[in-house]
Design a protein around this motif. Structure first.
Motif, PDB file in Angstrom:
ATOM      1  N   ALA A 122       0.758  -1.096   0.177  1.00 25.55           N
ATOM      2  CA  ALA A 122       0.146  -0.185  -0.125  1.00 25.55           C
ATOM      3  C   ALA A 122       0.679   0.952   0.129  1.00 25.55           C
ATOM      4  O   ALA A 122       2.016   0.691   0.578  1.00 25.55           O
ATOM      5  N   VAL A 123       0.377   2.450  -0.905  1.00 27.23           N
ATOM      6  CA  VAL A 123       1.211   3.362  -0.935  1.00 27.23           C
ATOM      7  C   VAL A 123       1.051   3.986   0.795  1.00 27.23           C
ATOM      8  O   VAL A 123       2.514   4.682   0.880  1.00 27.23           O
ATOM      9  N   ASP A 124       0.653   4.230   1.182  1.00 33.66           N
ATOM     10  CA  ASP A 124       0.434   4.659   2.697  1.00 33.66           C
ATOM     11  C   ASP A 124       1.085   4.174   4.202  1.00 33.66           C
ATOM     12  O   ASP A 124       1.032   4.407   4.885  1.00 33.66           O
ATOM     13  N   GLY A 125       1.903   2.192   3.359  1.00 33.62           N
ATOM     14  CA  GLY A 125       2.193   1.481   4.317  1.00 33.62           C
ATOM     15  C   GLY A 125       0.795   0.508   4.741  1.00 33.62           C
ATOM     16  O   GLY A 125       1.874   0.620   6.021  1.00 33.62           O
ATOM     17  N   SER A 126      -0.108   1.549   4.972  1.00 29.09           N
ATOM     18  CA  SER A 126      -1.016   0.195   5.335  1.00 29.09           C
ATOM     19  C   SER A 126      -1.064  -0.984   5.483  1.00 29.09           C
ATOM     20  O   SER A 126      -0.966  -2.009   4.376  1.00 29.09           O
ATOM     21  N   SER A 127      -1.673  -2.351   5.978  1.00 31.26           N
ATOM     22  CA  SER A 127      -1.943  -3.443   5.571  1.00 31.26           C
ATOM     23  C   SER A 127      -2.762  -3.507   5.191  1.00 31.26           C
ATOM     24  O   SER A 127      -4.002  -2.543   5.391  1.00 31.26           O
ATOM     25  N   PRO A 128      -3.339  -4.496   4.372  1.00 35.85           N
ATOM     26  CA  PRO A 128      -4.570  -4.905   3.946  1.00 35.85           C
ATOM     27  C   PRO A 128      -6.505  -4.896   4.329  1.00 35.85           C
ATOM     28  O   PRO A 128      -5.799  -5.799   6.211  1.00 35.85           O
ATOM     29  N   PRO A 129      -7.184  -4.189   4.481  1.00 35.52           N
ATOM     30  CA  PRO A 129      -8.696  -4.717   4.989  1.00 35.52           C
ATOM     31  C   PRO A 129      -8.511  -6.333   5.249  1.00 35.52           C
ATOM     32  O   PRO A 129      -8.821  -6.060   3.831  1.00 35.52           O
ATOM     33  N   PRO A 130      -9.585  -6.088   5.817  1.00 33.19           N
ATOM     34  CA  PRO A 130     -10.446  -7.171   5.736  1.00 33.19           C
ATOM     35  C   PRO A 130     -11.281  -7.722   4.629  1.00 33.19           C
ATOM     36  O   PRO A 130     -11.412  -6.780   4.048  1.00 33.19           O
ATOM     37  N   VAL A 131     -10.900  -8.390   3.942  1.00 29.60           N
ATOM     38  CA  VAL A 131     -11.710  -8.814   2.620  1.00 29.60           C
ATOM     39  C   VAL A 131     -12.704  -9.860   2.857  1.00 29.60           C
ATOM     40  O   VAL A 131     -13.693 -10.602   3.858  1.00 29.60           O
ATOM     41  N   GLY A 142      -3.687 -10.442  -4.823  1.00 24.78           N
ATOM     42  CA  GLY A 142      -2.665  -9.590  -4.088  1.00 24.78           C
ATOM     43  C   GLY A 142      -1.604  -9.975  -2.266  1.00 24.78           C
ATOM     44  O   GLY A 142      -2.527 -10.842  -1.360  1.00 24.78           O
ATOM     45  N   VAL A 143      -0.238 -10.072  -2.878  1.00 28.91           N
ATOM     46  CA  VAL A 143       0.417 -10.750  -1.984  1.00 28.91           C
ATOM     47  C   VAL A 143       1.186  -9.496  -0.489  1.00 28.91           C
ATOM     48  O   VAL A 143       2.466  -8.639  -1.450  1.00 28.91           O
ATOM     49  N   ARG A 144       0.792  -8.622  -0.118  1.00 24.51           N
ATOM     50  CA  ARG A 144       0.578  -7.174   0.721  1.00 24.51           C
ATOM     51  C   ARG A 144       2.113  -7.548   1.227  1.00 24.51           C
ATOM     52  O   ARG A 144       2.010  -8.775   2.286  1.00 24.51           O
TER      53      ARG A 144
END
Length: 190
Positions: free
Chosen positions: A148-157, A165-167
């Motif tokens: 993520a550009v902002d460095g966040s972890s992915p939200p729950p899907v 995506g492998v974040r």
């Protein structure tokens, strides 16, 4: 008859003497062990290092080793079970390792290659992502590393949404982008 010394003078004299002794000992301690004392004591003794500060540890634990069945040479290793990636150098040594957040669709174990690099786009979860490195596909879903550009972890899907995506974290995404060119081998292990 000898002159009598008042008791307060004795206490003052003892206090002054104690202060001098403590001061001398402090100066000696600050300058380390005496050269002759160091020659007679082994340098590994606790008393020889009693006043030296201990070096700060750089890591509390070693990073986990890459899986044994992950091949040899320069490659990216992705462990599905550990949710971890290793960047392996030409000698087969880990240059970096980090945890990842996998999507809902995972690649099958096997050997792949980076097929496409995209600098930035919007992810299927609506988050701005960068450093997208495509390497596999399954069930009509492209599978790629990204951060993520902002460095966040992915939200729950949400239920039923397929994401490939492998974040990674931001710094890990930067390192992965620098490490992997088109054609770089990706080994996926269980």
């Amino acid at each position: 008859m000898p002159a009598r010394i008042p008791s307060w003078a004795w206490v003052s004299g003892l206090t002054a003497g104690a202060v001098v002794v403590v001061g001398v000992l402090a100066v000696q301690a600050d300058q380390g062990p005496h050269p002759t004392a160091a020659a007679t004591r082994p340098s590994t003794s606790a008393s020889a290092h009693a006043h030296a500060p201990a070096p700060a540890p750089t890591h509390t634990t070693a990073p986990p080793a890459a899986p044994d069945d992950s091949g040899t040479g320069r490659r990216i290793v992705y462990s599905l079970g550990r949710k971890r990636v290793w960047l392996m150098d030409e000698r087969g040594m880990p240059a970096r390792t980090f945890t990842v957040w996998p999507g809902t669709v995972s690649p099958d174990p096997g050997s792949y290659a980076i097929s496409r690099r995209v600098a930035a786009t919007k992810g299927s979860d609506g988050v701005q992502i960068e450093h997208i490195l495509y390497f596999a596909g399954k069930a009509g879903v492209f599978i790629a590393f990204s951060n993520a550009v902002d460095g966040s972890s992915p939200p729950p899907v949400g239920a039923g949404i397929k994401t490939g995506g492998v974040r990674t974290g931001k710094a890990d995404g930067d390192a992965l982008w620098t490490f992997a060119s088109k054609g770089t081998r990706v080994v996926v292990v269980p």
